[in-house]
Design a protein around this motif. Structure first.
Motif, short mmCIF file in Angstrom:
data_model
loop_
_atom_site.label_atom_id
_atom_site.label_comp_id
_atom_site.label_asym_id
_atom_site.label_seq_id
_atom_site.Cartn_x
_atom_site.Cartn_y
_atom_site.Cartn_z
N LYS A 142 11.69 19.39 -3.92
CA LYS A 142 11.25 20.79 -3.84
C LYS A 142 11.38 21.47 -5.20
CE LYS A 142 12.65 22.01 0.77
NZ LYS A 142 13.67 22.80 1.48
N ALA A 181 8.75 20.25 -7.54
CA ALA A 181 7.44 20.82 -7.22
C ALA A 181 7.33 22.23 -7.77
CB ALA A 181 7.24 20.83 -5.70
N LEU A 182 8.43 22.99 -7.66
CA LEU A 182 8.42 24.37 -8.16
C LEU A 182 8.19 24.41 -9.66
CD1 LEU A 182 9.14 27.35 -7.20
CD2 LEU A 182 11.28 26.93 -8.39
N THR A 183 8.94 23.58 -10.40
CA THR A 183 8.77 23.62 -11.85
C THR A 183 7.39 23.09 -12.25
OG1 THR A 183 10.02 21.57 -11.88
CG2 THR A 183 11.16 23.53 -12.59
N PHE A 184 6.85 22.14 -11.46
CA PHE A 184 5.52 21.62 -11.77
C PHE A 184 4.47 22.72 -11.63
CE2 PHE A 184 1.69 19.03 -11.10
CZ PHE A 184 1.81 18.21 -12.19
N LYS A 185 4.62 23.53 -10.58
CA LYS A 185 3.69 24.65 -10.39
C LYS A 185 3.77 25.62 -11.56
CE LYS A 185 4.57 25.55 -6.00
NZ LYS A 185 5.08 26.51 -5.00
N ARG A 186 4.98 25.86 -12.03
CA ARG A 186 5.19 26.80 -13.13
C ARG A 186 4.40 26.42 -14.39
NH1 ARG A 186 6.33 29.53 -10.06
NH2 ARG A 186 8.21 30.66 -9.45
N PHE A 243 1.52 25.50 -14.84
CA PHE A 243 0.11 25.89 -14.93
C PHE A 243 -0.08 27.40 -14.84
CE2 PHE A 243 0.45 21.62 -13.26
CZ PHE A 243 -0.27 20.95 -14.23
N GLU A 244 1.02 28.14 -14.85
CA GLU A 244 0.87 29.59 -14.80
C GLU A 244 0.51 30.13 -16.16
OE1 GLU A 244 4.23 31.45 -13.02
OE2 GLU A 244 3.88 30.43 -11.11
N ILE A 284 7.26 24.71 -18.48
CA ILE A 284 7.99 24.95 -17.24
C ILE A 284 8.57 26.36 -17.24
CG2 ILE A 284 10.12 24.32 -16.05
CD1 ILE A 284 9.44 21.42 -16.54
N TRP A 297 10.78 16.47 -17.21
CA TRP A 297 10.54 17.33 -16.05
C TRP A 297 11.83 17.52 -15.26
CZ3 TRP A 297 7.05 15.24 -11.54
CH2 TRP A 297 6.85 16.25 -10.60
N SER A 343 14.52 20.90 -14.49
CA SER A 343 14.47 21.38 -13.11
C SER A 343 15.82 21.36 -12.43
CB SER A 343 13.51 20.51 -12.29
OG SER A 343 12.25 20.48 -12.89
#
Lengths: 165, 350
Positions: free
Chosen positions: A25, A28-33, A35-36, B40, B310, B314
């Motif tokens: 989880k 996934a959160l940092t991966f979404k970040r 592309f912001e 990130i 990554w 995280s």
């Protein structure tokens, strides 16, 4: 109900105790970040324009007939960093006092804005300038020639002061 | 006689090429780390030096060369200088047995891609070398004569010992499947089935154990306790400056690249392609096919490096007791069980 489980770790359920789903989880959160859209400003190319509330380099207000300052010395007195030096002089004009010498040591100034707050004539105000670069200690002591700024350039700050002070 | 000269020339050329490539890989990893961490955190990252900031790591290294090299008065001068050399030297030495691809033929000479890739103790050599890497860090911690460095060095050795066991045991399962210690053979058993024969699918538990242990071995977050900045200032490298610090820095990133390469070789199929070379009109042993294999391998390594970075940005750092708990009470029994089940399946089912 008597809760005998006393720490957060003991109250985790099986899947949370396994770590892996929670780690997934988080990843996934940092991966979404990634592309912001970025907030970074490319500084030397995109220069930020401050608004009236910004406390930059303190300057003296200059009107048509000269500076507003009457050399009362209150700013020098209130300055917590002892950055301001004022020496008064006299003239034959209606407003008879003027600062013979007005120096602000920018290496001492802490941009607190007390000088502006204490000034009875609204003669010293904080400007929008924040790009302050000096090559030597002497250069950082600004005299009257560097401090005097035409009133037209300080309208934002003066309006802000009138509204909020 | 002529043959020996040819072998020496080949080995020296490969070593020079590899050392150069590794330094570049470490530099690229530094760049990736800074860029990915920036993305990130919704920042832009280095973008001033060179196009998109790609020359930033070189600027950093140049800066480190120009920095003053400060050695503490109470430090043991000899070991203080030796420690970074051990760290970087061993990080580079591991690559001696890591193959980039299968082989290609020049005339009737078979040239393996890698310095000494098909040695029959490949996996053992890698494990031995990564264990030696502890000496660099522990010596750095001890010789600095500073309490923070010493704590960092101690943590590092304790951590590496705890995780080496489960790492070795999870590798044991793979070695049993390949019935060989050679990395080339381990890649060879993963060919076929259209990519579903990779060890990550056959050994999922072993993969997770190895991955976790690899993070601990490289001292990367969430297991970066030896250099835990908030607690230990800089851990073992607190008292280092200039290029000596730079060597630790490069060694860390070379280790990340090493672990990524190992994971892709052992669990992600290495250069194994899901189809035979004839299917795309290439010959096995041709230079073009070898290049394709290398490309596949490099892409996997880059993905693993990305994964390392990554994860670092995280997951928060483990507490020391949690680290030990995970190592001894979770990963060790799991890896033992994994090795046992694999052995049982090999003996009774096949």
């Amino acid at each position: 109900m008597n809760n005998i489980k006393n720490t957060e770790a003991e109250r985790l359920n099986f899947w949370e105790n396994l770590y892996l789903p929670e780690i997934a989880k988080g990843l996934a959160l940092t991966f979404k970040r990634m592309f912001e859209p970025k907030f970074t400003r490319q500084y030397p190319e995109e220069i930020w324009e401050a608004d009236g509330a910004y406390r930059g380099r303190p300057v003296l207000v200059k009107e048509e007939e000269g500076e507003r300052c009457v050399a009362c010395g209150l700013c020098s007195r209130v300055c917590p960093a002892l950055a301001i030096e004022v020496q008064a002089g006299e003239t034959e004009r209606e407003k008879e006092r003027f600062p013979k010498l007005f120096e602000i040591n920018m290496l001492r100034c802490i941009f607190c804005g007390f000088c502006e707050e204490v000034c009875p004539e609204e003669a010293i105000v904080m400007s929008k300038e924040f790009e302050l670069v000096f090559q030597s200690q002497e250069e950082a002591i600004l005299g009257k020639d560097a401090l005097l700024v035409p009133i037209s350039e300080l309208q934002d700050r003066l309006e802000f002061l009138r509204q909020w002070r | 006689m002529n043959d020996i000269v040819w072998i020496i020339v080949e080995a020296v050329a490969k070593v020079l090429f590899l050392v150069l490539i590794l330094q570049l890989t470490a530099a690229a990893t530094v760049y990736l780390e800074r860029k990915i961490s920036a993305f990130i955190q919704i920042r832009v990252g280095p973008n001033r030096v060179g196009p998109w900031g790609t020359l930033q790591p070189f600027a950093d290294v140049l800066k480190l060369f120009l920095k003053e090299d400060i050695v503490p008065k109470a430090a043991d001068k000899f070991f203080h200088s030796l420690a970074p050399i051990i760290s970087l030297g061993i990080a580079l030495a591991v690559w001696a047995v890591i193959p980039f691809g299968d082989y290609f033929m020049i005339g009737d000479r078979k040239i393996m891609l890698g310095v000494a890739p098909d040695v029959n103790i490949g996996v053992l050599y890698v494990l031995a070398m990564t264990s030696l890497g502890v000496y660099g860090i522990t010596l750095a911690g001890w010789s600095s004569n500073s309490k923070y460095s010493l704590l960092g060095g101690l943590r590092s050795s304790a951590q590496m010992i705890s995780y080496e066991l489960s790492m070795g045991l999870s590798l044991l399962a793979v070695v049993m499947m390949a019935s060989s210690f050679s990395l080339n053979d381990i890649v060879a058993i993963q060919e076929g089935w259209g990519g579903w024969k990779w060890n990550i699918f056959l050994q999922p538990v072993g993969f997770f154990i190895f991955l976790t242990a690899a993070f601990a071995e490289t001292n990367r977050a969430p297991f970066d306790l030896p250099e835990a900045e908030p607690e230990l200032v800089g851990g073992f490298n607190t008292e280092y400056s200039g290029m000596k610090f730079g060597m630790f820095f490069l060694a860390e990133y070379a280790n990340v690249a090493t672990s990524s390469a190992l994971i892709s070789l052992i669990y992600l199929g290495g250069w194994a392609l899901p189809f035979s070379p004839e299917a795309i009109g290439m010959q096995e042993g041709s230079i073009l096919f070898a290049l394709l294999q290398t490309l596949v391998f490099v892409l996997k390594v880059i993905f693993m490096i990305f994964f390392f970075v990554w994860v670092r940005w995280s997951i928060p750092r483990f507490r020391y007791d949690q680290l030990m708990y995970l190592g001894w009470k979770v990963l060790l029994p799991l890896s033992l069980l994994n090795a046992l089940v694999t052995a049982a399946v090999i003996v009774f089912a096949i």
